[in-house]
Scaffold this motif. Structure first.
Motif, PDB file in Angstrom:
ATOM      1  N   LEU A 203      11.186 110.103  37.763  1.00  0.00           N
ATOM      2  CA  LEU A 203      12.452 109.771  38.407  1.00  0.00           C
ATOM      3  C   LEU A 203      12.563 110.413  39.783  1.00  0.00           C
ATOM      4  N   LEU A 204      12.037 111.642  39.914  1.00  0.00           N
ATOM      5  CA  LEU A 204      12.115 112.375  41.178  1.00  0.00           C
ATOM      6  C   LEU A 204      10.931 112.092  42.089  1.00  0.00           C
ATOM      7  N   ASN A 205       9.964 111.306  41.608  1.00  0.00           N
ATOM      8  CA  ASN A 205       8.807 110.963  42.418  1.00  0.00           C
ATOM      9  C   ASN A 205       9.234 110.182  43.653  1.00  0.00           C
ATOM     10  N   VAL A 206       8.656 110.496  44.802  1.00  0.00           N
ATOM     11  CA  VAL A 206       9.076 109.865  46.053  1.00  0.00           C
ATOM     12  C   VAL A 206       8.865 108.360  46.018  1.00  0.00           C
ATOM     13  N   TYR A 207       7.773 107.896  45.387  1.00  0.00           N
ATOM     14  CA  TYR A 207       7.531 106.460  45.303  1.00  0.00           C
ATOM     15  C   TYR A 207       8.578 105.770  44.435  1.00  0.00           C
ATOM     16  N   SER A 208       8.983 106.417  43.359  1.00  0.00           N
ATOM     17  CA  SER A 208      10.025 105.853  42.507  1.00  0.00           C
ATOM     18  C   SER A 208      11.344 105.758  43.260  1.00  0.00           C
ATOM     19  N   PHE A 209      11.635 106.790  44.058  1.00  0.00           N
ATOM     20  CA  PHE A 209      12.854 106.764  44.861  1.00  0.00           C
ATOM     21  C   PHE A 209      12.812 105.630  45.875  1.00  0.00           C
ATOM     22  N   VAL A 210      11.665 105.442  46.515  1.00  0.00           N
ATOM     23  CA  VAL A 210      11.501 104.350  47.479  1.00  0.00           C
ATOM     24  C   VAL A 210      11.671 103.001  46.789  1.00  0.00           C
ATOM     25  N   ASP A 211      11.063 102.848  45.610  1.00  0.00           N
ATOM     26  CA  ASP A 211      11.176 101.596  44.859  1.00  0.00           C
ATOM     27  C   ASP A 211      12.633 101.242  44.594  1.00  0.00           C
ATOM     28  N   LEU A 212      13.399 102.221  44.122  1.00  0.00           N
ATOM     29  CA  LEU A 212      14.794 101.979  43.787  1.00  0.00           C
ATOM     30  C   LEU A 212      15.632 101.744  45.039  1.00  0.00           C
ATOM     31  N   LEU A 213      15.396 102.543  46.082  1.00  0.00           N
ATOM     32  CA  LEU A 213      16.160 102.414  47.317  1.00  0.00           C
ATOM     33  C   LEU A 213      15.981 101.040  47.941  1.00  0.00           C
ATOM     34  N   ALA A 214      14.768 100.494  47.875  1.00  0.00           N
ATOM     35  CA  ALA A 214      14.474  99.221  48.527  1.00  0.00           C
ATOM     36  C   ALA A 214      15.169  98.040  47.861  1.00  0.00           C
ATOM     37  N   ILE A 215      15.387  98.122  46.556  1.00  0.00           N
ATOM     38  CA  ILE A 215      15.973  96.973  45.850  1.00  0.00           C
ATOM     39  C   ILE A 215      17.468  97.112  45.597  1.00  0.00           C
ATOM     40  N   LEU A 216      18.031  98.306  45.758  1.00  0.00           N
ATOM     41  CA  LEU A 216      19.450  98.509  45.475  1.00  0.00           C
ATOM     42  C   LEU A 216      20.362  97.608  46.309  1.00  0.00           C
ATOM     43  N   PRO A 217      20.120  97.442  47.621  1.00  0.00           N
ATOM     44  CA  PRO A 217      21.012  96.560  48.392  1.00  0.00           C
ATOM     45  C   PRO A 217      21.069  95.139  47.854  1.00  0.00           C
TER      46      PRO A 217
END
Length: 280
Positions: A91-105
């Motif tokens: 969950l705290l992995n930077v790639y996981s954060f990027v994945d979630l951030l990119a699709i949230l909008p």
């Protein structure tokens, strides 16, 4: 054939999910890698195309594609969390954060009433450009779905990816801040051209930022280029400089990389004896 190539040793659902999301060798693992790579390219490509004048029907089609791909990425994100050995770390992995951030909008537009997000969605959806960072997942080791590459080749690929990522993310952010107020920035192509010219220090001056945010994006991109590109390049130079050496570290002085037939450290004279030589 090793256990990794045959599949997970424990056939629990979590093990199966984790294995195939990380696997490069089996046909299923390769197919998943190729599919995710293609969807990443499509997702980023949709953003670029949407910055150009399009008919209403094409815009509607692109939105449908974006929404569908976002749902696939959400499913992949949830599966990675489900299959991870340490879910907190994943969950705290930077790639996981990027994945979630990119699709949230995009997911926000699907879930929330349009009026509640209309004011900021133009800026929020440009966050999709950070999805290019997702391509670093495909360079985590020397194995790819098309085979195995050398460490030197992998580092060259990472250098090229770093350059393209800086250009692409900076161009996307620059476009989002400038295109409404800057007559010289009408499309992503204009923003990308500016970023390349700015980071290469050519500086033609035909496009200049007119917003404060645009100026800070330019500064951040230049600093990122100055720091990250030489850092990646130094790894390549080091690898090429020690191509004929063996990566053995002297326990006395810490010097790494010695001649293949060395028995003593060339710096301090300490006995090192190459490990593979001692076993022959």
């Amino acid at each position: 054939m090793d256990g990794h190539a045959r599949g997970p040793r424990r056939e629990t659902p979590r093990d199966v999910v984790r294995f195939y999301l990380l696997d490069h060798r089996t046909p299923t693992g390769k197919a998943i890698d190729i599919a995710l790579l293609a969807l990443n390219l499509l997702f980023v490509g949709v953003f670029v195309v949407e910055t150009y004048p399009l008919s209403a029907s094409v815009q509607s089609t692109l939105w449908s594609v974006e929404a569908a791909v976002s749902i696939v990425f959400l499913a992949e994100y949830l599966l990675r969390l489900y299959g991870a050995r340490d879910r907190t770390a994943e969950l705290l992995n930077v790639y996981s954060f990027v994945d979630l951030l990119a699709i949230l909008p995009t997911l926000a537009v699907l879930v929330l009433p349009v009026s509640s997000v209309a004011a900021n969605i133009g800026f929020l959806r440009v966050i999709r450009v950070v999805r290019v960072l997702r391509f670093y997942r495909f360079t985590r080791d020397e194995e790819f779905f098309f085979g195995t590459v050398s460490v030197g080749t992998l580092r060259v690929m990472k250098l090229l990816l770093t350059v393209l990522t800086i250009f692409f993310v900076a161009a996307g952010m620059f476009y989002s801040f400038e295109h409404r107020v800057n007559p010289d920035v009408g499309t992503f192509g204009d923003a990308f051209y500016f970023v390349v010219v700015a980071l290469s220090t050519v500086g033609f001056g035909d496009i200049v930022p007119v917003t404060e945010a645009g100026r800070w994006v330019t500064v951040a991109a230049i600093l990122a280029g100055v720091i990250l590109i030489p850092w990646q390049a130094s790894k390549i130079v080091k690898e090429w400089g020690h191509r004929d050496k063996v990566n053995v570290t002297c326990q006395n002085c810490g010097l790494a990389y010695h001649d293949a037939d060395a028995s003593h450290c060339k710096s301090c004279g300490h006995i090192i004896y190459q490990e593979y030589d001692s076993r022959e």
